[in-house]
Motif scaffolding. Structure first.
Motif, PDB file in Angstrom:
ATOM      1  N   ALA A 297       0.834  -1.200   0.000  1.00 58.98           N
ATOM      2  CA  ALA A 297       0.000   0.000   0.000  1.00 58.98           C
ATOM      3  C   ALA A 297       0.868   1.249   0.000  1.00 58.98           C
ATOM      4  O   ALA A 297       1.854   1.341   0.741  1.00 58.98           O
ATOM      5  N   MET A 298       0.490   2.211  -0.823  1.00 55.59           N
ATOM      6  CA  MET A 298       1.202   3.474  -0.851  1.00 55.59           C
ATOM      7  C   MET A 298       0.745   4.384   0.284  1.00 55.59           C
ATOM      8  O   MET A 298      -0.449   4.569   0.501  1.00 55.59           O
ATOM      9  N   CYS A 299       1.705   4.936   1.002  1.00 47.39           N
ATOM     10  CA  CYS A 299       1.445   5.987   1.983  1.00 47.39           C
ATOM     11  C   CYS A 299       1.992   7.276   1.379  1.00 47.39           C
ATOM     12  O   CYS A 299       3.202   7.530   1.425  1.00 47.39           O
TER      13      CYS A 299
ATOM     14  N   ALA B  15       0.275  11.698   7.311  1.00 50.72           N
ATOM     15  CA  ALA B  15       0.919  10.418   7.004  1.00 50.72           C
ATOM     16  C   ALA B  15       0.558   9.377   8.055  1.00 50.72           C
ATOM     17  O   ALA B  15       0.297   8.206   7.726  1.00 50.72           O
ATOM     18  N   LEU B  16       0.521   9.788   9.320  1.00 55.42           N
ATOM     19  CA  LEU B  16       0.142   8.863  10.386  1.00 55.42           C
ATOM     20  C   LEU B  16      -1.310   8.421  10.232  1.00 55.42           C
ATOM     21  O   LEU B  16      -1.627   7.238  10.428  1.00 55.42           O
ATOM     22  N   HIS B  17      -2.183   9.336   9.875  1.00 56.79           N
ATOM     23  CA  HIS B  17      -3.588   8.989   9.601  1.00 56.79           C
ATOM     24  C   HIS B  17      -3.674   7.886   8.555  1.00 56.79           C
ATOM     25  O   HIS B  17      -4.345   6.867   8.757  1.00 56.79           O
ATOM     26  N   ASP B  18      -2.981   8.072   7.432  1.00 56.65           N
ATOM     27  CA  ASP B  18      -3.051   7.081   6.354  1.00 56.65           C
ATOM     28  C   ASP B  18      -2.403   5.765   6.758  1.00 56.65           C
ATOM     29  O   ASP B  18      -2.934   4.686   6.483  1.00 56.65           O
ATOM     30  N   LEU B  19      -1.245   5.843   7.413  1.00 58.95           N
ATOM     31  CA  LEU B  19      -0.557   4.626   7.840  1.00 58.95           C
ATOM     32  C   LEU B  19      -1.453   3.786   8.740  1.00 58.95           C
ATOM     33  O   LEU B  19      -1.577   2.560   8.539  1.00 58.95           O
ATOM     34  N   ARG B  20      -2.074   4.393   9.725  1.00 54.97           N
ATOM     35  CA  ARG B  20      -2.912   3.636  10.655  1.00 54.97           C
ATOM     36  C   ARG B  20      -4.092   2.985   9.951  1.00 54.97           C
ATOM     37  O   ARG B  20      -4.443   1.826  10.234  1.00 54.97           O
TER      38      ARG B  20
ATOM     39  N   PHE C 135       6.366   4.404   1.462  1.00 56.32           N
ATOM     40  CA  PHE C 135       6.263   5.849   1.625  1.00 56.32           C
ATOM     41  C   PHE C 135       6.810   6.541   0.379  1.00 56.32           C
ATOM     42  O   PHE C 135       7.932   6.258  -0.053  1.00 56.32           O
ATOM     43  N   SER C 136       6.031   7.465  -0.169  1.00 60.33           N
ATOM     44  CA  SER C 136       6.498   8.208  -1.340  1.00 60.33           C
ATOM     45  C   SER C 136       6.127   9.680  -1.217  1.00 60.33           C
ATOM     46  O   SER C 136       5.152  10.032  -0.548  1.00 60.33           O
TER      47      SER C 136
ATOM     48  N   PHE D 250      -7.252  10.366  -6.154  1.00 56.95           N
ATOM     49  CA  PHE D 250      -5.825  10.469  -5.866  1.00 56.95           C
ATOM     50  C   PHE D 250      -5.508  11.475  -4.765  1.00 56.95           C
ATOM     51  O   PHE D 250      -4.678  11.219  -3.888  1.00 56.95           O
ATOM     52  N   ALA D 251      -6.166  12.630  -4.772  1.00 62.02           N
ATOM     53  CA  ALA D 251      -5.792  13.722  -3.868  1.00 62.02           C
ATOM     54  C   ALA D 251      -6.271  13.525  -2.440  1.00 62.02           C
ATOM     55  O   ALA D 251      -5.837  14.256  -1.540  1.00 62.02           O
ATOM     56  N   ASN D 252      -7.126  12.542  -2.198  1.00 57.81           N
ATOM     57  CA  ASN D 252      -7.762  12.396  -0.891  1.00 57.81           C
ATOM     58  C   ASN D 252      -6.938  11.548   0.075  1.00 57.81           C
ATOM     59  O   ASN D 252      -5.981  10.875  -0.326  1.00 57.81           O
ATOM     60  N   LEU D 253      -7.368  11.557   1.345  1.00 60.95           N
ATOM     61  CA  LEU D 253      -6.767  10.694   2.358  1.00 60.95           C
ATOM     62  C   LEU D 253      -7.342   9.285   2.262  1.00 60.95           C
ATOM     63  O   LEU D 253      -8.322   9.025   1.549  1.00 60.95           O
TER      64      LEU D 253
END
Length: 266
Positions: free
Chosen positions: A16-18, A42-47, A59-60, A246-249
């Motif tokens: 998964a891309m973060c 980034a933490l929001h998406d990672l979790r 991570f990119s 694409f632009a969203n969380l």
């Protein structure tokens, strides 16, 4: 492929891309929010990605548009800060992708302990970012010096670009494997979120059966069974986001539904 199973613990892993928000020096950097906002999002998406059951994260600097083919030091430094702050929360194998600079990618991997990287590592292209050249010999030697265990995922059909020369993806795959010994090949669509052509994916896999081949863009819940029937795994980003934009969380429900579908077919 054996190394995929060893690293990710499953057959046909989903990476998964973060996507990190624009960083210092990028045209769209949010100066008011600063790096604290970059870390928080980034933490929001990672979790949500990990909570939904993905097998790995990468991570990119996805929102560093328009991309450089040789990034500036502040980009690598900012990415290292984000990953460093998130490190205690990372529970799955992780990789890095510094768009579009493989040398900086290796630097970042060495600094953060990333297990794999994805980049445009070989070839010459006409692209939206100008004439896009690489030096795979330098890149291979840089990895040998800094991070010899780092797995390298070669994107052989780069987004927003075309190979200079009349060569098919199959021919490129064959010579890339022969000359460079990549850990995996990534086959992409036109842009992030654009579906990868399954026929091209199948042709590349048939040409290099002993090399891992990943579906690199455009995987969705309605096509992932077809793509994983051919590919050895997939890199997934846009479909995990709110409304698949694409632009969203990241949307945790989309992640859970997608991974449930993956587990039912692999």
């Amino acid at each position: 492929m054996t190394w995929l199973k060893d690293m990710f613990g499953v057959e046909k892993p989903i990476i998964a891309m973060c996507h990190l928000q624009a960083l210092p020096g990028d045209p769209h950097y949010d100066r008011a929010g600063g790096m604290a906002k970059v870390v928080d999002l980034a933490l929001h998406d990672l979790r949500h990605l990990q909570g939904g059951g993905v097998d790995a994260v990468m991570f990119s600097n996805e929102f560093s548009l328009p991309y450089l083919t040789r990034v500036r030091p502040e980009t690598t430094a900012a990415m290292a800060r984000v990953i460093g702050e998130l490190h205690r929360d990372i529970r799955v194998p992780f990789g890095v992708n510094v768009l579009w600079d493989p040398i900086a990618c290796i630097d970042l991997a060495a600094a953060t302990g990333a297990l794999f990287m994805r980049e445009i590592i070989s070839g010459v292209y006409a692209s939206d970012f100008g004439l896009w050249n690489t030096n795979v010999g330098d890149t291979a030697r840089h990895r040998a010096a800094l991070a010899p265990a780092l797995r390298m995922l070669y994107n052989i059909v780069p987004e927003a670009a075309v190979y200079l020369g009349n060569r098919s993806p199959v021919d490129i795959a064959r010579t890339t494997v022969f000359n460079n010994g990549p850990d995996a090949l990534c086959v992409s669509g036109l842009t992030a979120g654009a579906e990868t052509d399954t026929q091209v994916l199948a042709q590349v896999k048939a040409a290099v059966p002993d090399t891992a081949v990943l579906c690199n863009t455009g995987c969705r819940i309605d096509n992932i069974e077809r793509q994983l029937a051919v590919a050895d795994g997939a890199v997934v980003g846009t479909t995990f986001k709110i409304d698949g934009r694409f632009a969203n969380l990241v949307d945790p429900e989309r992640v859970r539904a997608f991974m449930q579908r993956v587990r039912s077919v692999r």
